[in-house]
Motif scaffolding. Structure first.
Motif, mmCIF file in Angstrom:
data_model
loop_
_atom_site.group_PDB
_atom_site.id
_atom_site.type_symbol
_atom_site.label_atom_id
_atom_site.label_comp_id
_atom_site.label_asym_id
_atom_site.label_seq_id
_atom_site.Cartn_x
_atom_site.Cartn_y
_atom_site.Cartn_z
ATOM 1 N N ILE A 62 22.884 31.089 64.786
ATOM 2 C CA ILE A 62 23.515 30.202 65.756
ATOM 3 C C ILE A 62 24.883 30.762 66.132
ATOM 4 O O ILE A 62 25.642 31.190 65.271
ATOM 5 N N ASP A 63 25.173 30.725 67.424
ATOM 6 C CA ASP A 63 26.507 31.067 67.914
ATOM 7 C C ASP A 63 27.200 29.770 68.296
ATOM 8 O O ASP A 63 26.620 28.933 68.995
ATOM 9 N N ALA A 64 28.409 29.587 67.817
ATOM 10 C CA ALA A 64 29.167 28.383 68.148
ATOM 11 C C ALA A 64 30.608 28.759 68.452
ATOM 12 O O ALA A 64 31.141 29.715 67.892
ATOM 13 N N ALA B 146 40.452 29.500 58.418
ATOM 14 C CA ALA B 146 40.133 28.189 57.836
ATOM 15 C C ALA B 146 39.239 27.381 58.769
ATOM 16 O O ALA B 146 38.268 26.760 58.328
ATOM 17 N N VAL B 147 39.542 27.394 60.066
ATOM 18 C CA VAL B 147 38.729 26.665 61.032
ATOM 19 C C VAL B 147 37.338 27.285 61.119
ATOM 20 O O VAL B 147 36.326 26.571 61.145
ATOM 21 N N GLN B 148 37.259 28.603 61.138
ATOM 22 C CA GLN B 148 35.964 29.282 61.196
ATOM 23 C C GLN B 148 35.111 28.919 59.979
ATOM 24 O O GLN B 148 33.932 28.597 60.108
ATOM 25 N N PHE B 149 35.700 28.945 58.805
ATOM 26 C CA PHE B 149 34.981 28.596 57.585
ATOM 27 C C PHE B 149 34.516 27.140 57.632
ATOM 28 O O PHE B 149 33.387 26.821 57.247
ATOM 29 N N LEU B 150 35.359 26.254 58.139
ATOM 30 C CA LEU B 150 34.997 24.836 58.227
ATOM 31 C C LEU B 150 33.842 24.624 59.207
ATOM 32 O O LEU B 150 32.914 23.853 58.933
ATOM 33 N N VAL B 151 33.861 25.314 60.351
ATOM 34 C CA VAL B 151 32.764 25.209 61.320
ATOM 35 C C VAL B 151 31.464 25.678 60.680
ATOM 36 O O VAL B 151 30.435 25.003 60.767
ATOM 37 N N PHE C 12 24.098 17.293 68.536
ATOM 38 C CA PHE C 12 24.393 18.034 67.311
ATOM 39 C C PHE C 12 25.819 18.573 67.360
ATOM 40 O O PHE C 12 26.564 18.480 66.385
ATOM 41 N N ALA C 13 26.221 19.109 68.500
ATOM 42 C CA ALA C 13 27.593 19.615 68.657
ATOM 43 C C ALA C 13 28.598 18.488 68.464
ATOM 44 O O ALA C 13 29.648 18.681 67.838
ATOM 45 N N GLN C 14 28.282 17.309 68.969
ATOM 46 C CA GLN C 14 29.172 16.158 68.801
ATOM 47 C C GLN C 14 29.253 15.764 67.322
ATOM 48 O O GLN C 14 30.328 15.423 66.828
ATOM 49 N N GLU D 215 38.872 19.950 70.070
ATOM 50 C CA GLU D 215 38.619 19.501 71.437
ATOM 51 C C GLU D 215 37.119 19.388 71.705
ATOM 52 O O GLU D 215 36.654 18.391 72.222
ATOM 53 N N ARG D 216 36.385 20.449 71.375
ATOM 54 C CA ARG D 216 34.930 20.425 71.555
ATOM 55 C C ARG D 216 34.296 21.597 70.806
ATOM 56 O O ARG D 216 34.969 22.567 70.472
#
Length: 110
Positions: free
Chosen positions: A11-13, A35-40, A63-65, A83-84
């Motif tokens: 998956i690419d996000a 940190a944000v990348q790891f959390l995602v 799912f994204a929401q 933000e999104r």
């Protein structure tokens, strides 16, 4: 990612976020992007593990929401506002895409 029904996908996000309080953020995290990348990644793995592939394919926006809501509960402590989240189509082994799409449509109709 591994789904509840044991399908493996790539998956690419993309996560769009803003820092609400830079001094608080920098005092609590040394490497904000990491940190944000790891959390995602962690959040998506957790949510994928509890969903069937057909449901994920049918509701990628919801799912994204769900990922955004789960991340907000952590990032608000860091003074970050998500933000999104944009989730690009996943990649499965060749030959699986069409049968799975047909199966997903059948499940949504039934």
């Amino acid at each position: 990612m591994v789904t509840k029904d044991m399908f493996i996908m790539e998956i690419d996000a993309i996560c769009y976020y803003c820092m609400e309080n830079a001094s608080l953020l920098l005092s609590s995290l040394a490497h904000v992007p990491r940190a944000v990348q790891f959390l995602v990644q962690t959040t998506m793995k957790l949510l994928f593990a509890h969903r069937l592939l057909a449901k994920i394919l049918l509701g990628s926006k919801s799912f994204a929401q769900d990922v955004k809501v789960a991340m907000d509960s952590v990032t608000c402590i860091w003074a970050i506002k998500v933000e999104r989240i944009e989730i690009k189509d996943g990649r499965m082994p060749t030959g699986f895409q069409h049968p799975l799409a047909v199966d997903a449509e059948a499940q949504s109709a039934g």
